[in-house]
Scaffold this motif. Structure first.
Motif, PDB file in Angstrom:
ATOM      1  N   PRO A 238       1.295   6.552  10.928  1.00 25.93           N
ATOM      2  CA  PRO A 238       1.769   5.570   9.633  1.00 25.93           C
ATOM      3  C   PRO A 238       0.940   5.770   8.502  1.00 25.93           C
ATOM      4  CG  PRO A 238       1.785   4.209  11.804  1.00 25.93           C
ATOM      5  CD  PRO A 238       1.166   5.714  11.972  1.00 25.93           C
ATOM      6  N   LEU A 239       1.523   5.506   7.300  1.00 21.99           N
ATOM      7  CA  LEU A 239       0.595   5.672   6.020  1.00 21.99           C
ATOM      8  C   LEU A 239      -1.089   4.678   5.956  1.00 21.99           C
ATOM      9  CD1 LEU A 239       0.144   6.695   3.196  1.00 21.99           C
ATOM     10  CD2 LEU A 239       1.862   4.794   2.468  1.00 21.99           C
ATOM     11  N   GLU A 240      -0.729   3.402   6.771  1.00 23.95           N
ATOM     12  CA  GLU A 240      -1.900   2.769   6.508  1.00 23.95           C
ATOM     13  C   GLU A 240      -2.804   3.107   7.459  1.00 23.95           C
ATOM     14  OE1 GLU A 240      -1.247  -1.775   6.014  1.00 23.95           O
ATOM     15  OE2 GLU A 240       0.716  -1.349   6.424  1.00 23.95           O
ATOM     16  N   THR A 241      -2.384   3.985   8.579  1.00 23.77           N
ATOM     17  CA  THR A 241      -3.829   4.621   9.315  1.00 23.77           C
ATOM     18  C   THR A 241      -4.734   5.613   8.605  1.00 23.77           C
ATOM     19  OG1 THR A 241      -2.492   6.430  10.028  1.00 23.77           O
ATOM     20  CG2 THR A 241      -2.462   4.518  11.220  1.00 23.77           C
ATOM     21  N   VAL A 242      -4.049   5.981   7.349  1.00 25.17           N
ATOM     22  CA  VAL A 242      -4.729   7.139   6.506  1.00 25.17           C
ATOM     23  C   VAL A 242      -5.383   6.177   5.250  1.00 25.17           C
ATOM     24  CG1 VAL A 242      -4.566   8.928   4.774  1.00 25.17           C
ATOM     25  CG2 VAL A 242      -3.582   8.870   7.117  1.00 25.17           C
ATOM     26  N   THR A 243      -4.728   5.394   4.666  1.00 27.04           N
ATOM     27  CA  THR A 243      -5.190   4.714   3.407  1.00 27.04           C
ATOM     28  C   THR A 243      -5.922   2.988   3.702  1.00 27.04           C
ATOM     29  OG1 THR A 243      -3.113   3.247   3.203  1.00 27.04           O
ATOM     30  CG2 THR A 243      -3.244   5.372   2.115  1.00 27.04           C
ATOM     31  N   GLY A 244      -5.889   2.788   4.913  1.00 25.69           N
ATOM     32  CA  GLY A 244      -6.374   1.580   5.400  1.00 25.69           C
ATOM     33  C   GLY A 244      -5.314   0.326   5.175  1.00 25.69           C
ATOM     34  N   ARG A 245      -5.577  -0.638   5.229  1.00 33.12           N
ATOM     35  CA  ARG A 245      -4.529  -1.778   5.229  1.00 33.12           C
ATOM     36  C   ARG A 245      -4.098  -2.061   3.687  1.00 33.12           C
ATOM     37  NH1 ARG A 245      -3.932  -6.906   7.872  1.00 33.12           N
ATOM     38  NH2 ARG A 245      -3.059  -8.184   6.471  1.00 33.12           N
ATOM     39  N   GLY A 246      -2.703  -2.043   3.829  1.00 28.46           N
ATOM     40  CA  GLY A 246      -2.224  -2.024   2.533  1.00 28.46           C
ATOM     41  C   GLY A 246      -2.294  -3.596   1.796  1.00 28.46           C
ATOM     42  N   PHE A 247      -1.858  -3.788   0.449  1.00 28.06           N
ATOM     43  CA  PHE A 247      -2.120  -5.222  -0.127  1.00 28.06           C
ATOM     44  C   PHE A 247      -1.109  -5.991   0.326  1.00 28.06           C
ATOM     45  CE2 PHE A 247      -3.820  -2.332  -3.289  1.00 28.06           C
ATOM     46  CZ  PHE A 247      -5.107  -2.752  -3.691  1.00 28.06           C
ATOM     47  N   THR A 248      -1.567  -7.185   0.780  1.00 32.02           N
ATOM     48  CA  THR A 248      -0.525  -8.258   0.873  1.00 32.02           C
ATOM     49  C   THR A 248       0.122  -8.538  -0.494  1.00 32.02           C
ATOM     50  OG1 THR A 248      -2.150  -9.942   0.611  1.00 32.02           O
ATOM     51  CG2 THR A 248      -1.806  -9.240   2.457  1.00 32.02           C
ATOM     52  N   VAL A 249       1.489  -9.172  -0.164  1.00 32.19           N
ATOM     53  CA  VAL A 249       2.181  -9.530  -1.389  1.00 32.19           C
ATOM     54  C   VAL A 249       2.053 -10.900  -1.562  1.00 32.19           C
ATOM     55  CG1 VAL A 249       4.555  -9.676  -2.237  1.00 32.19           C
ATOM     56  CG2 VAL A 249       3.679  -7.496  -1.007  1.00 32.19           C
ATOM     57  N   GLY A 250       1.403 -11.149  -2.755  1.00 34.06           N
ATOM     58  CA  GLY A 250       1.483 -12.497  -3.379  1.00 34.06           C
ATOM     59  C   GLY A 250       2.470 -12.770  -4.378  1.00 34.06           C
ATOM     60  N   SER A 251       1.998 -14.154  -5.023  1.00 36.54           N
ATOM     61  CA  SER A 251       2.954 -14.521  -6.163  1.00 36.54           C
ATOM     62  C   SER A 251       1.676 -14.583  -7.351  1.00 36.54           C
ATOM     63  CB  SER A 251       3.607 -15.770  -5.917  1.00 36.54           C
ATOM     64  OG  SER A 251       2.789 -16.564  -5.262  1.00 36.54           O
ATOM     65  N   THR A 252       2.402 -14.555  -8.725  1.00 34.59           N
ATOM     66  CA  THR A 252       1.665 -14.564  -9.932  1.00 34.59           C
ATOM     67  C   THR A 252       1.832 -16.220 -10.269  1.00 34.59           C
ATOM     68  OG1 THR A 252       2.339 -12.562 -10.495  1.00 34.59           O
ATOM     69  CG2 THR A 252       1.488 -13.756 -12.180  1.00 34.59           C
ATOM     70  N   THR A 253       0.466 -16.576 -10.520  1.00 31.38           N
ATOM     71  CA  THR A 253       0.425 -17.910 -11.116  1.00 31.38           C
ATOM     72  C   THR A 253      -0.342 -17.973 -12.490  1.00 31.38           C
ATOM     73  OG1 THR A 253      -1.726 -18.528  -9.806  1.00 31.38           O
ATOM     74  CG2 THR A 253       0.443 -19.403  -8.890  1.00 31.38           C
ATOM     75  N   PRO A 254      -0.212 -18.671 -13.297  1.00 29.95           N
ATOM     76  CA  PRO A 254      -0.880 -18.440 -14.796  1.00 29.95           C
ATOM     77  C   PRO A 254      -2.177 -18.763 -14.471  1.00 29.95           C
ATOM     78  CG  PRO A 254       1.010 -19.926 -14.823  1.00 29.95           C
ATOM     79  CD  PRO A 254       0.990 -19.680 -13.379  1.00 29.95           C
ATOM     80  N   GLY A 255      -3.158 -17.624 -15.169  1.00 27.62           N
ATOM     81  CA  GLY A 255      -4.548 -17.554 -15.016  1.00 27.62           C
ATOM     82  C   GLY A 255      -5.174 -16.959 -14.011  1.00 27.62           C
ATOM     83  N   SER A 256      -4.142 -16.300 -13.227  1.00 27.93           N
ATOM     84  CA  SER A 256      -4.700 -15.340 -12.288  1.00 27.93           C
ATOM     85  C   SER A 256      -5.667 -14.175 -12.754  1.00 27.93           C
ATOM     86  CB  SER A 256      -3.730 -14.824 -11.318  1.00 27.93           C
ATOM     87  OG  SER A 256      -3.097 -15.773 -10.681  1.00 27.93           O
TER      88      SER A 256
END
Length: 243
Positions: free
Chosen positions: A126-144
């Motif tokens: 799997p890809l993540e065994t090479v790149t390391g853990r991928g980003f989690t998917v969050g949500s945008t809030t104003p001011g981030s």
């Protein structure tokens, strides 16, 4: 819009939010979880994709308007720089889209989840065994506070910027220099999460130095779930520039 129109019936490159290539392109350090997309045997790349964390360890996130037609001969090079592919090349084997994008190109759902596999002859893991853990998917809030990393249509090194998010007429937005044509799909990174990508309204934007993102919510999580379940690939409609 942030597309470079070069991938014909398979991938449409992305014009960066703000749409102009007149601003400076500050280079940033490559991130092994982010890379450009290539088509066929060409060394030219367009659009950016990001490794996201999944149960299967083999998923990418990009803008839906970067992909048209079926998943055919699209490649991903994580951590790409100086024409070097330090983590190999990965073939896209399936593309997953929100139904509202397939039916009506809903800009709020301008995202695509792609499943990848190593090239034949490479170790099959799997890809993540090479790149390391991928980003989690969050949500945008104003001011981030976010950093953006992506690849222009001609640059062989990543470019990017930092900024704070805001909401303009319900659209996640940042003011961010250095995002040029070809950077659609570039992640908005906050800590260990991707909370947006260059895309959505006007395919990322028509005003120089201003970028937009589609809305990350239940529709995206449903698409990720279908990808993790190895559901059938979607066929992407061809978007039209609206700038």
């Amino acid at each position: 819009m942030r597309q470079v129109l070069m991938f014909l019936a398979v991938v449409v490159g992305a014009s960066l939010v703000g749409g102009s290539a007149s601003t400076p392109q500050p280079s940033v350090l490559a991130d092994r979880r982010v890379g450009p997309l290539f088509i066929g045997t060409s060394d030219e790349h367009d659009c950016t994709a990001t490794v996201i964390h999944s149960r299967t360890g083999d998923l990418l996130l990009t803008a839906a308007h970067c992909v048209t037609g079926a998943a055919d001969d699209i490649r991903f090079a994580p951590g790409y720089h100086d024409r070097i592919k330090p983590y190999g090349i990965w073939r896209v084997t399936a593309v997953y889209l929100a139904s509202s994008w397939v039916r009506g190109l809903n800009v709020d759902d301008d995202f695509a989840v792609m499943r990848v596999a190593p090239d034949p002859g490479s170790p099959q893991h799997p890809l993540e065994t090479v790149t390391g853990r991928g980003f989690t998917v969050g949500s945008t809030t104003p001011g981030s506070r976010v950093r953006v990393v992506g690849y222009g249509g001609v640059a062989d090194d990543p470019v990017g910027c930092r900024g704070r998010t805001r909401t303009v007429r319900g659209v996640p937005t940042i003011s961010c220099r250095g995002l040029v044509d070809g950077t659609s799909g570039s992640p908005w990174i906050a800590g260990r999460s991707a909370i947006g990508i260059v895309g959505g309204y006007h395919q990322g934007g028509c005003i120089t130095d201003v970028s937009h993102s589609p809305v990350f919510g239940s529709d995206l999580h449903e698409v990720i779930a279908r990808a993790e379940a190895h559901g059938p690939s979607d066929v992407a409609p061809e978007p039209q520039s609206d700038c």
